[in-house]
Design a protein around this motif. Structure first.
Motif, mmCIF file in Angstrom:
data_model
loop_
_atom_site.group_PDB
_atom_site.id
_atom_site.type_symbol
_atom_site.label_atom_id
_atom_site.label_comp_id
_atom_site.label_asym_id
_atom_site.label_seq_id
_atom_site.Cartn_x
_atom_site.Cartn_y
_atom_site.Cartn_z
ATOM 1 N N VAL B 83 4.733 6.721 -6.630
ATOM 2 C CA VAL B 83 3.475 6.987 -6.026
ATOM 3 C C VAL B 83 2.646 6.882 -7.216
ATOM 4 C CG1 VAL B 83 2.124 8.710 -4.856
ATOM 5 C CG2 VAL B 83 4.659 8.642 -4.414
ATOM 6 N N THR B 84 1.195 6.252 -6.921
ATOM 7 C CA THR B 84 0.326 6.448 -8.093
ATOM 8 C C THR B 84 -1.032 6.565 -7.372
ATOM 9 O OG1 THR B 84 -0.240 5.317 -10.050
ATOM 10 C CG2 THR B 84 0.091 3.905 -8.161
ATOM 11 N N THR B 85 -1.984 6.777 -8.348
ATOM 12 C CA THR B 85 -3.154 7.245 -7.746
ATOM 13 C C THR B 85 -4.302 6.145 -8.665
ATOM 14 O OG1 THR B 85 -2.782 9.350 -7.240
ATOM 15 C CG2 THR B 85 -5.215 9.003 -7.288
ATOM 16 N N VAL B 86 -5.303 5.766 -7.841
ATOM 17 C CA VAL B 86 -6.583 5.207 -8.577
ATOM 18 C C VAL B 86 -7.760 6.085 -8.278
ATOM 19 C CG1 VAL B 86 -8.157 3.277 -8.568
ATOM 20 C CG2 VAL B 86 -5.869 2.732 -8.083
ATOM 21 N N PHE B 87 -8.255 6.664 -9.371
ATOM 22 C CA PHE B 87 -9.280 7.839 -9.316
ATOM 23 C C PHE B 87 -10.802 7.299 -9.114
ATOM 24 C CE2 PHE B 87 -5.594 9.577 -11.337
ATOM 25 C CZ PHE B 87 -5.269 10.898 -10.507
ATOM 26 N N GLN B 88 -11.612 7.917 -8.883
ATOM 27 C CA GLN B 88 -13.017 7.809 -8.811
ATOM 28 C C GLN B 88 -13.419 7.284 -9.893
ATOM 29 O OE1 GLN B 88 -15.449 10.906 -6.832
ATOM 30 N NE2 GLN B 88 -17.131 9.700 -7.048
ATOM 31 N N ARG B 89 -13.272 7.947 -11.051
ATOM 32 C CA ARG B 89 -13.681 7.823 -12.505
ATOM 33 C C ARG B 89 -12.374 7.530 -13.276
ATOM 34 N NH1 ARG B 89 -15.108 10.657 -16.971
ATOM 35 N NH2 ARG B 89 -14.061 12.481 -16.264
ATOM 36 N N PRO B 90 -12.168 6.175 -13.417
ATOM 37 C CA PRO B 90 -11.180 5.794 -14.159
ATOM 38 C C PRO B 90 -11.243 6.051 -15.506
ATOM 39 C CG PRO B 90 -12.526 3.699 -13.577
ATOM 40 C CD PRO B 90 -12.990 4.979 -13.068
ATOM 41 N N ALA B 152 0.197 -2.948 -10.415
ATOM 42 C CA ALA B 152 1.676 -3.564 -11.437
ATOM 43 C C ALA B 152 2.530 -2.792 -11.230
ATOM 44 C CB ALA B 152 1.074 -3.554 -12.716
ATOM 45 N N LEU B 153 2.714 -1.548 -10.831
ATOM 46 C CA LEU B 153 3.844 -0.677 -10.641
ATOM 47 C C LEU B 153 4.453 -0.971 -9.470
ATOM 48 C CD1 LEU B 153 2.157 2.747 -12.086
ATOM 49 C CD2 LEU B 153 3.426 0.963 -13.328
ATOM 50 N N GLN B 154 3.827 -1.873 -8.743
ATOM 51 C CA GLN B 154 4.586 -2.133 -7.115
ATOM 52 C C GLN B 154 4.850 -0.776 -6.664
ATOM 53 O OE1 GLN B 154 7.479 -5.043 -7.659
ATOM 54 N NE2 GLN B 154 5.914 -6.562 -7.783
ATOM 55 N N PRO B 155 3.927 0.152 -6.274
ATOM 56 C CA PRO B 155 4.265 1.371 -5.710
ATOM 57 C C PRO B 155 4.681 1.526 -4.218
ATOM 58 C CG PRO B 155 1.848 1.470 -5.928
ATOM 59 C CD PRO B 155 2.448 0.123 -6.471
ATOM 60 N N ASP B 156 5.375 2.358 -4.016
ATOM 61 C CA ASP B 156 5.632 2.600 -2.224
ATOM 62 C C ASP B 156 4.536 2.826 -1.790
ATOM 63 O OD1 ASP B 156 8.107 1.902 -2.698
ATOM 64 O OD2 ASP B 156 9.051 3.527 -2.252
ATOM 65 N N VAL B 157 3.573 3.865 -2.465
ATOM 66 C CA VAL B 157 2.528 4.466 -1.878
ATOM 67 C C VAL B 157 1.081 4.561 -3.094
ATOM 68 C CG1 VAL B 157 1.294 6.723 -1.112
ATOM 69 C CG2 VAL B 157 3.729 6.321 -0.762
ATOM 70 N N LEU B 158 0.187 3.843 -2.418
ATOM 71 C CA LEU B 158 -0.916 3.847 -3.314
ATOM 72 C C LEU B 158 -2.106 4.904 -2.751
ATOM 73 C CD1 LEU B 158 -2.686 2.317 -5.717
ATOM 74 C CD2 LEU B 158 -3.287 0.633 -3.968
ATOM 75 N N ARG B 184 -0.858 -5.355 3.715
ATOM 76 C CA ARG B 184 -0.356 -6.468 4.733
ATOM 77 C C ARG B 184 0.859 -7.132 4.083
ATOM 78 N NH1 ARG B 184 -5.696 -9.089 6.462
ATOM 79 N NH2 ARG B 184 -6.521 -7.654 7.844
ATOM 80 N N GLU B 185 0.815 -7.518 2.866
ATOM 81 C CA GLU B 185 1.814 -8.447 2.328
ATOM 82 C C GLU B 185 3.010 -7.877 1.723
ATOM 83 O OE1 GLU B 185 -0.423 -10.947 -0.367
ATOM 84 O OE2 GLU B 185 -1.852 -11.584 1.133
ATOM 85 N N ARG B 186 2.796 -6.446 1.187
ATOM 86 C CA ARG B 186 3.962 -5.733 0.595
ATOM 87 C C ARG B 186 4.209 -4.617 1.175
ATOM 88 N NH1 ARG B 186 4.058 -3.258 -3.634
ATOM 89 N NH2 ARG B 186 6.396 -3.494 -3.724
ATOM 90 N N GLY B 187 3.384 -4.062 2.301
ATOM 91 C CA GLY B 187 3.761 -3.133 3.225
ATOM 92 C C GLY B 187 3.700 -1.707 2.492
ATOM 93 N N THR B 188 2.543 -1.940 1.369
ATOM 94 C CA THR B 188 2.486 -0.585 0.476
ATOM 95 C C THR B 188 1.657 0.255 1.540
ATOM 96 O OG1 THR B 188 2.186 -2.076 -1.305
ATOM 97 C CG2 THR B 188 1.424 0.429 -1.407
ATOM 98 N N THR B 189 2.143 1.552 1.427
ATOM 99 C CA THR B 189 1.544 2.823 2.173
ATOM 100 C C THR B 189 0.027 3.000 1.381
ATOM 101 O OG1 THR B 189 3.614 3.478 2.781
ATOM 102 C CG2 THR B 189 1.668 5.059 3.231
ATOM 103 N N VAL B 190 -0.962 3.216 2.001
ATOM 104 C CA VAL B 190 -2.120 3.583 1.375
ATOM 105 C C VAL B 190 -2.696 4.879 1.911
ATOM 106 C CG1 VAL B 190 -4.517 2.704 0.600
ATOM 107 C CG2 VAL B 190 -2.571 1.068 0.853
#
Lengths: 233, 243
Positions: B83-90, B152-158, B184-190
């Motif tokens: 699992v990984t996160t993209v934050f509002q203020r990177p 890049a980490l190909q997470p299951d959950v973004l 759609r393409e990788r089936g990543t849960t968002v």
């Protein structure tokens, strides 16, 4: 001016007495810096990154240590290591005797480690606290997070090491007390300068002073060169 | 979309004795885009921190795949790294764009990551800036680097925490497009947290409204926006909620 010329002559002539003093100065201060870096950087990182009971007290002690007069540290180490002192009377082989380079290393380590730790702590605290959470979200372990924060604070950490070195290479009070300025054994640049000045050999004292300055300058240049890209960023 | 990736039961999170989040029951399915909308201070970011296992809940448990995460049960590193996160203020590292994108892969001890980093940089349109110091980038570019280092980490959950707040329409469109394709393409849960109802509508399969730390309503995107059950959802969707 004569001092400058004499300094140049001593260096060019590879004066053995001078080189012996310089080598001992570098050995004592370099080893002390190694110890204080090994203790100071982790301690600074812990103080900067974690919260625990007594943290403020440790920081207050550290700040006190940063401003501690070296001669007082010398006195403290002298009393500890003297034959009747609490450590000296143990006669353990790992405990250095007075008037040895090892005793000087102990004193200089005590002088410089609060500076390394204090400046490292300040540098680590200057890194955006959000960074830790974001690198953890990328899968960093606690250790990897600490290392990443230290690398982000690398300019400050380098400055802490330079400050630590500066505080001991130019220090005279403590090494004079615990080292005794013994020729061929514990004589370093600063104590040699004091001795030559007292003897009235001002030219030689200035020459030694110039060597000390040059040494300090060269060390900083090397560190800056090694980290050139870091400082350019 | 039937397999459950997260199950939250009786979760609460308090800071200094003040409860900021209380979720009695929440399920997130594998492969869906689940959006949590709500005003600022509703507890959305807190929920994301729990879902990324960055902080334990004060009470209750989060079931993620086969493991449980709770006050006394940390999530194993191996699962946490899915699992990984993209934050509002990177916050980017003061290194190159390439090093930033490669960072998570290096943490995992992955060698030969160059092709992966290159592909991801191309995906986010930053291949030309790979050698650039990351701190010299614009806000939109920085956010794309943050997205790149996450995918890049190909997470299951973004997990996305207001990923396009304060960005220009070009960058918003680009980031939304990448997220859509990833799903759609990788089936990543968002899991997308946003106060932007339009973005939730554009991207999500299901939407939840979070108010004052509590989930008010969860519905599929059409129901949520066209015929919500709760009047507070209607008000929020119409932009009439005063907060």
């Amino acid at each position: 001016m004569r001092g400058l010329v004499q300094a140049f002559q001593l260096i060019v002539a590879r004066d053995p007495a001078l080189f012996e003093i310089v080598a001992l100065s570098l050995r004592v201060s370099g080893t002390a810096l190694l110890f204080s870096t090994l203790i100071g950087i982790p301690l600074g990182a812990v103080l900067g990154l974690s919260r625990f009971v007594g943290r403020r007290l440790v920081i207050a002690l550290l700040y006190t240590g940063m401003g501690f007069p070296p001669v007082v540290v010398g006195l403290f180490v002298y009393l500890l290591l003297s034959r009747s002192g609490p450590l000296g009377q143990l006669h353990w082989p790992v405990i250095p005797s007075l008037f040895t380079p090892e005793a000087m290393i102990v004193a200089q380590s005590i002088i410089s480690f609060p500076l390394v730790a204090g400046f490292t702590m300040a540098a680590v605290m200057g890194v955006d606290p959000q960074l830790r959470q974001q690198v953890q979200a990328l899968g960093a372990t606690r250790w990897q997070t600490t290392l990443t924060v230290l690398l982000e604070a690398r300019v400050g950490v380098i400055v802490s090491v330079i400050a630590g070195f500066g505080s001991i290479i130019s220090e005279v009070g403590a090494v004079m007390l615990v080292g005794g300025n013994i020729e061929h054994r514990t004589r370093v640049l600063t104590t040699a300068i004091v001795l030559e000045t007292r003897k009235g050999n001002f030219d030689l004292a200035i020459a030694l002073g110039m060597v000390l300055l040059l040494l300090s300058f060269l060390t900083n240049v090397i560190v800056l060169w090694l980290q050139g890209r870091t400082f350019d960023e | 979309m039937s397999e459950l990736i997260y199950q939250l039961r009786n979760i609460s999170k308090s800071y200094n004795g003040r409860c900021v989040l209380r979720v009695d029951h929440l399920q997130i399915h594998r492969g869906e885009v689940f959006s949590v909308v709500g005003p600022s201070g509703a507890g959305k970011s807190t929920l994301l921190r729990l879902l990324n296992f960055l902080e334990p809940p004060t009470s209750g448990y989060i079931r993620f795949l086969d493991a449980e995460f709770g006050p006394d049960r940390p999530m194993p590193l191996e699962l946490r790294r899915r699992v990984t996160t993209v934050f509002q203020r990177p916050i980017l590292l003061s290194r190159s764009v390439w090093a930033n994108v490669n960072y998570g892969l290096r943490l995992r001890g992955q060698r030969d990551s160059a092709p992966q980093v290159k592909a991801v940089l191309e995906q986010v349109g930053l291949a030309g800036l790979a050698g650039q110091p990351a701190r010299t980038l614009s806000g939109g570019e920085a956010q794309r680097v943050a997205l790149a280092r996450a995918i890049a980490l190909q997470p299951d959950v973004l997990l996305l925490d207001e990923p396009t707040a304060n960005l220009d329409p070009y960058n918003v469109g680009m980031i939304e497009d990448i997220v859509r394709r990833l799903n759609r393409e990788r089936g990543t849960t968002v899991v997308l947290v946003t106060h932007n109802v339009f973005q939730a509508r554009r991207l999500a399969h299901r939407v939840a409204l979070l108010l004052e730390g509590q989930i008010i309503e969860i519905a599929d995107v059409d129901t949520f926006f066209q015929s919500p059950r709760d009047r507070r959802t209607s008000a929020f969707v119409r932009g009439e909620m005063v907060y």
